[in-house]
Design a protein around this motif. Structure first.
Motif, mmCIF file in Angstrom:
data_model
loop_
_atom_site.group_PDB
_atom_site.id
_atom_site.type_symbol
_atom_site.label_atom_id
_atom_site.label_comp_id
_atom_site.label_asym_id
_atom_site.label_seq_id
_atom_site.Cartn_x
_atom_site.Cartn_y
_atom_site.Cartn_z
ATOM 1 N N MET A 242 4.969 -8.744 -6.510
ATOM 2 C CA MET A 242 5.703 -8.524 -5.179
ATOM 3 C C MET A 242 7.011 -7.298 -5.136
ATOM 4 S SD MET A 242 4.311 -10.458 -3.029
ATOM 5 C CE MET A 242 2.552 -11.166 -3.709
ATOM 6 N N LYS A 243 6.903 -6.337 -4.324
ATOM 7 C CA LYS A 243 8.196 -5.475 -4.058
ATOM 8 C C LYS A 243 9.412 -6.225 -3.676
ATOM 9 C CE LYS A 243 5.582 -1.493 -2.405
ATOM 10 N NZ LYS A 243 5.385 -0.510 -1.180
ATOM 11 N N ARG A 244 9.052 -7.338 -2.974
ATOM 12 C CA ARG A 244 10.244 -8.204 -2.477
ATOM 13 C C ARG A 244 9.737 -9.399 -2.091
ATOM 14 N NH1 ARG A 244 12.596 -7.562 2.785
ATOM 15 N NH2 ARG A 244 11.200 -6.354 4.211
ATOM 16 N N TRP A 245 10.614 -10.488 -1.886
ATOM 17 C CA TRP A 245 10.254 -11.891 -1.233
ATOM 18 C C TRP A 245 10.928 -11.574 -0.003
ATOM 19 C CZ3 TRP A 245 6.373 -14.343 -3.243
ATOM 20 C CH2 TRP A 245 6.076 -14.082 -4.676
ATOM 21 N N HIS A 265 5.968 -9.260 -0.034
ATOM 22 C CA HIS A 265 5.621 -8.215 0.249
ATOM 23 C C HIS A 265 4.817 -7.520 -1.017
ATOM 24 C CE1 HIS A 265 6.512 -3.510 1.855
ATOM 25 N NE2 HIS A 265 5.267 -3.772 1.229
ATOM 26 N N GLY A 266 3.704 -7.310 -1.121
ATOM 27 C CA GLY A 266 2.834 -7.019 -2.315
ATOM 28 C C GLY A 266 3.012 -5.469 -2.821
ATOM 29 N N GLU A 267 2.936 -5.034 -3.990
ATOM 30 C CA GLU A 267 2.845 -3.776 -4.450
ATOM 31 C C GLU A 267 1.738 -3.021 -3.495
ATOM 32 O OE1 GLU A 267 2.665 -3.378 -8.431
ATOM 33 O OE2 GLU A 267 5.012 -3.728 -8.656
ATOM 34 N N ASP A 268 0.693 -3.575 -2.989
ATOM 35 C CA ASP A 268 -0.330 -3.110 -2.265
ATOM 36 C C ASP A 268 -0.054 -2.916 -0.860
ATOM 37 O OD1 ASP A 268 -0.435 -5.639 -1.971
ATOM 38 O OD2 ASP A 268 -2.553 -6.188 -2.067
ATOM 39 N N ASP A 269 1.138 -3.355 -0.507
ATOM 40 C CA ASP A 269 1.760 -3.157 0.777
ATOM 41 C C ASP A 269 0.860 -4.200 1.874
ATOM 42 O OD1 ASP A 269 3.895 -1.456 0.665
ATOM 43 O OD2 ASP A 269 2.637 0.300 0.842
ATOM 44 N N GLY A 362 -5.697 -7.120 8.870
ATOM 45 C CA GLY A 362 -5.988 -7.170 7.423
ATOM 46 C C GLY A 362 -4.643 -7.167 6.338
ATOM 47 N N LEU A 363 -3.531 -7.271 7.035
ATOM 48 C CA LEU A 363 -2.376 -7.253 6.438
ATOM 49 C C LEU A 363 -1.968 -8.424 5.636
ATOM 50 C CD1 LEU A 363 0.222 -5.265 5.945
ATOM 51 C CD2 LEU A 363 1.311 -6.576 7.919
ATOM 52 N N LEU A 364 -2.374 -9.397 6.050
ATOM 53 C CA LEU A 364 -2.082 -10.813 5.639
ATOM 54 C C LEU A 364 -2.949 -11.739 4.677
ATOM 55 C CD1 LEU A 364 0.371 -13.072 5.832
ATOM 56 C CD2 LEU A 364 -0.880 -14.005 7.701
ATOM 57 N N LEU A 419 3.356 -1.427 8.159
ATOM 58 C CA LEU A 419 2.397 -1.320 7.011
ATOM 59 C C LEU A 419 1.010 -1.437 7.505
ATOM 60 C CD1 LEU A 419 4.307 -4.152 5.191
ATOM 61 C CD2 LEU A 419 4.412 -1.592 4.842
ATOM 62 N N ILE A 420 0.902 -1.634 8.887
ATOM 63 C CA ILE A 420 -0.192 -1.763 9.572
ATOM 64 C C ILE A 420 -1.369 -0.396 9.549
ATOM 65 C CG2 ILE A 420 -1.862 -2.526 11.618
ATOM 66 C CD1 ILE A 420 0.305 -4.422 12.287
ATOM 67 N N ARG A 421 -2.323 -0.236 9.063
ATOM 68 C CA ARG A 421 -3.079 0.851 8.938
ATOM 69 C C ARG A 421 -4.041 0.890 10.038
ATOM 70 N NH1 ARG A 421 -3.350 -1.703 3.970
ATOM 71 N NH2 ARG A 421 -2.449 -0.727 2.193
#
Length: 428
Positions: A242-245, A265-269, A362-364, A419-421
């Motif tokens: 995780m980049k951060r909790w 928030h994961g490293e894969d965004d 697809g973010l969650l 973060l949404i693509r």
């Protein structure tokens, strides 16, 4: 006045501006960001310039803050309104503004009691932001206050709601009887939108929300609330570091279940619901005190094992958002020096929409260990009886972990929406 506006205007916008000038009730409805607000505000300025000297001018919204954000801020933007913006004067927090030299009263109408704010008034011109969010008694009172003869006008905007909403059944469908004209807008009616941004906007909505906010349909809230949830896609066994909790969301319960979910928030965004704490007093036969809940939540967070770390334990979320009705529990957490405590943003529909956006885009993702939450999501359903009354309400049952998730995601939505693509394959 139209020549002063620097933005390009679509034929639909120009037509609505011109035709609305002689309509008692003018309504702009349809998709989000479809140009209806700009068109309606230009129409409002034109009517304001010729409004009678007697009678109040009012702008109505759900709250003063939404009026400032949705109406006053755009009117003061030179990018949107050019030199006209210099003639819109307002001090933040004030309930009046001066627009084109006229005093305009800003009226928040978040509940039925708000009708008292205009009772007894004589109103010459009214502008309503997001009409479906107003209480029906306030709308009816507002109509009764438009009593400057044939010169009185009401202009309003809205996104669609359910097909049984009072605005549709009592006014839009009876437009010729009640003096209402409705202009329907789609994303194609806003010529100033960047195609890439439109694609990204479409990626944020699925199901009912897509039909309402992208297609502009008045459709029913029925079936599963999170119809886009797919265990095959959204449930994982392995998470990235995780980049951060980001946050913990807590739905407080004594007789009902107490639920807390941890979002990172994961490293894969992507966002990950990595762990949960849940105590169901009915199932175990014992209620806990605020102090016991506080200790259990702290112990839970201290023993979460971060992904990718075999030995380390313990996480520190940036925020802990608590059910705002649980004041005594928040006080206990503050007393125990737990950092980052804040009341959750508890707008139910907006919160459900935020969770839907995160799921549908697809973010969650959810770790498989979050069994309480994963058991609730597929069964969390819309109340069909409420829908028939024109209300969007979920059934209030087996929703404690779902509420905790809503608190965590909606309270931080401004942080993660970027973060949404884009989904270029989404149909228009």
């Amino acid at each position: 006045m139209l020549r002063d506006v620097p933005l390009p205007l679509s034929p639909a916008q120009i037509r609505s501006i011109v035709e609305s000038q002689d309509v008692p009730i003018a309504l702009w409805s349809g998709a989000v960001s479809s140009g209806k607000t700009i068109g309606s505000l230009i129409a409002f300025l034109l009517r304001l310039a010729v409004a009678p000297d007697h009678g109040l001018i009012v702008i109505v919204g759900r709250t003063l803050q939404t009026i400032e954000r949705n109406i006053i801020d755009p009117l003061q933007s030179t990018n949107l309104f050019g030199p006209l913006a210099m003639h819109v004067l307002h001090t933040a927090g004030s309930t009046t503004a001066t627009i084109l030299g006229r005093t305009v009263h800003l009226v928040g109408a978040s509940d039925a009691r708000a009708e008292g704010r205009i009772r007894g008034s004589t109103i010459a011109l009214a502008y309503v932001d997001e009409a479906t969010l107003l209480p029906q008694p306030f709308w009816l009172m507002l109509l009764s206050r438009l009593r400057v003869g044939a010169e009185s006008r009401l202009l309003a905007t809205t996104n669609p709601d359910g097909p049984f909403h009072w605005l549709r059944t009592d006014f839009i469908l009876r437009g010729s009887e009640v003096g209402l004209r409705n202009w329907h807008f789609t994303l194609d009616d806003n010529p100033s939108l960047d195609p890439g941004w439109v694609s990204r906007l479409k990626a944020q909505y699925t199901g009912m929300w897509y039909r309402r906010f992208i297609l502009g349909e008045w459709c029913l809230a029925s079936g599963a609330v999170y119809e886009m949830f797919d265990a095959e896609e959204h449930v994982v066994d392995v998470m990235p570091p995780m980049k951060r909790w980001t946050a913990v969301g807590i739905d407080y319960g004594t007789v009902n279940a107490f639920s807390a979910v941890l979002v990172g928030h994961g490293e894969d965004d992507r966002l990950y619901v990595a762990s949960e704490y849940r105590h169901d007093s009915r199932a175990v036969g014992r209620q806990l005190t605020d102090a016991e809940y506080s200790r259990n939540v702290r112990d839970w967070l201290a023993n979460v094992r971060p992904p990718g770390q075999r030995e380390a334990r313990g996480v520190q979320p940036q925020w802990i958002f608590v059910d705002p009705s649980a004041a005594s529990f928040m006080n206990q957490l503050w007393h125990d020096n737990v950092p980052g405590i804040a009341p959750a943003v508890n707008d139910v529909l907006d919160g459900i929409r935020s969770v839907s956006v995160a799921l549908g885009s697809g973010l969650l993702r959810f770790h498989r260990s979050c069994t309480g939450l994963l058991g609730e999501l597929p069964t969390y359903a819309w109340d069909e009886r409420a829908a028939e009354r024109g209300e969007d309400k979920p059934v209030k049952a087996n929703d404690h972990s779902a509420d905790a998730l809503r608190y965590a995601l909606h309270s931080t939505a401004h942080e993660w929406r970027g973060l949404i693509r884009p989904k270029l394959e989404v149909a228009a």
